[in-house]
Design an enzyme around this catalytic site. Structure first.
Site, PDB file in Angstrom:
ATOM      1  CG  LEU A   5     -32.999  -7.324  -8.571  1.00 13.00           C
ATOM      2  CD1 LEU A   5     -34.135  -6.320  -8.763  1.00 13.00           C
ATOM      3  CD2 LEU A   5     -33.316  -8.611  -9.317  1.00 13.00           C
ATOM      4  CE1 TYR A  44      -3.094  -2.973   0.320  1.00 15.57           C
ATOM      5  CE2 TYR A  44      -3.434  -2.461   2.636  1.00 15.57           C
ATOM      6  CZ  TYR A  44      -3.711  -3.237   1.528  1.00 15.57           C
ATOM      7  OH  TYR A  44      -4.598  -4.282   1.645  1.00 15.57           O
ATOM      8  N   PRO A  59     -17.072  -5.376   1.638  1.00 13.81           N
ATOM      9  CG  PRO A  59     -17.390  -3.950   3.442  1.00 13.81           C
ATOM     10  CD  PRO A  59     -16.323  -4.498   2.553  1.00 13.81           C
ATOM     11  CG  LEU A  60     -21.486  -1.989   0.828  1.00 15.45           C
ATOM     12  CD1 LEU A  60     -21.712  -0.488   0.889  1.00 15.45           C
ATOM     13  CD2 LEU A  60     -22.826  -2.701   0.775  1.00 15.45           C
ATOM     14  N   GLY A  61     -18.983  -5.013  -2.245  1.00 19.03           N
ATOM     15  CA  GLY A  61     -18.518  -5.287  -3.598  1.00 19.03           C
ATOM     16  C   GLY A  61     -19.326  -6.370  -4.287  1.00 19.03           C
ATOM     17  N   GLY A  62     -19.426  -6.290  -5.618  1.00 20.83           N
ATOM     18  CA  GLY A  62     -20.021  -7.368  -6.402  1.00 20.83           C
ATOM     19  C   GLY A  62     -21.525  -7.383  -6.474  1.00 20.83           C
ATOM     20  CG  PHE A  63     -24.237  -5.623  -3.754  1.00 18.97           C
ATOM     21  CD1 PHE A  63     -25.444  -5.892  -3.140  1.00 18.97           C
ATOM     22  CD2 PHE A  63     -23.077  -5.761  -3.018  1.00 18.97           C
ATOM     23  CE1 PHE A  63     -25.492  -6.276  -1.809  1.00 18.97           C
ATOM     24  CE2 PHE A  63     -23.109  -6.148  -1.697  1.00 18.97           C
ATOM     25  CZ  PHE A  63     -24.328  -6.411  -1.089  1.00 18.97           C
ATOM     26  CB  THR A  64     -26.731  -7.378  -9.773  1.00 20.53           C
ATOM     27  OG1 THR A  64     -27.798  -7.685  -8.853  1.00 20.53           O
ATOM     28  CG2 THR A  64     -25.868  -8.613 -10.016  1.00 20.53           C
TER      29      THR A  64
END
Length: 288
Positions: free
Chosen positions: A222, A65, A215-220
């Site tokens: 919908l 990093y 924790p909020l990755g990969g959502f479509t």
């Protein structure tokens, strides 16, 4: 395995270290693309100090990093480190001049990265080192034996306290555990991506932590709409709901949400403390 604390989720026995289940991921403290210094140096120092003041005892970092920038910020902000603080770092990748993340997993690569982390964090022994496999797309098949044998050797030399794995398949995890004791697994997992459910349950039975990232990755769209609907009903943010769901999913899940701002850090702590009913959980479980 858990006890009460002022932070949501209580604590977890991470090998021989007790850590708060609500931790802090320091990646966002570097500049754009996780390269170079932060735009707000004083703000980065402030959020690290506030994390410890809030009671957080698990900070996640990596020499990649910046590179080195985040480790140096941690040292500047928190050294000498409180005895209660566990700093987890990762090895397995370097940075190139264009901001890429080329893999670096030969024994020589790993030894160099461990020594670089020791130097930039200013310690003689790293609390926890995660061996990161796969790539940005996720875990990928391949042998992990040589890498784990190298980390086990460095552990025997006293340079590493505990060992974990990151971005691994179930097969790689099983192999790693045959080489040396593993105290945590750090993989992508969230309400929308629950492919690691069986792994989490097996680890919980064995007293091993699971540390989800994104924790909020990969959502479509919908799925995101469904999460937002639950959040609106609870008068909370989607991130708060996602973090609270993770804490309630299993006692062995440790959170490391990242931010570069004190106000956002405190909002994440408050959000993770959100109480979800059985109805809320059932509705959220349907998102997968």
């Amino acid at each position: 395995m858990t006890t009460s604390t002022t932070l949501p989720g209580g604590t977890w026995q991470l090998g021989d270290r007790t850590v708060t289940r609500f931790g802090y991921g320091a990646m966002q403290l570097a500049g754009p693309g996780v390269m170079g210094p932060p735009a707000d140096h004083d703000g980065a120092i402030a959020v690290l100090r506030d994390a410890v003041e809030q009671g957080i005892t698990h900070v996640d970092t990596s020499g990649a990093y910046g590179p080195d920038v985040v480790n140096e910020l941690i040292r500047q902000a928190l050294y000498p480190y409180p005895e209660s603080l566990t700093i987890a770092t990762k090895v397995g990748a370097d940075r190139d001049g264009r901001g890429g993340w080329p893999t670096a997993r030969t024994p020589a690569d790993l030894r160099r990265q461990v020594h670089d982390n020791l130097a930039t964090l200013g310690v003689e022994r790293l609390d926890l080192v995660n061996m990161r496999m796969g790539d940005a797309a996720g875990p990928a098949p391949g042998s992990i034996t040589e890498q784990m044998e190298t980390l086990a050797e460095l552990q025997q030399q006293g340079l590493i306290g505990q060992v974990g794995v990151s971005n691994v398949t179930a097969e790689q995890l099983a192999t790693a555990r045959e080489v040396t004791p593993i105290v945590c697994v750090q993989n992508m997992y969230n309400l929308a991506g629950r492919w690691d459910d069986p792994i989490i349950d097996r680890l919980a039975a064995d007293g091993i932590a699971y540390v989800p990232f994104f924790p909020l990755g990969g959502f479509t769209p919908l799925q995101a709409d469904a999460l937002s609907a639950v959040a609106a009903r609870l008068d909370a943010t989607p991130m708060a709901v996602a973090l609270a769901w993770l804490l309630q999913r299993s006692d062995n899940i440790l959170l490391i949400p990242g931010t570069s701002k004190v106000t956002h850090l405190r909002a994440n702590i408050a959000g993770a403390a959100l109480s979800l009913t059985a109805h809320d959980v059932a509705e959220l479980d349907s998102i997968a």
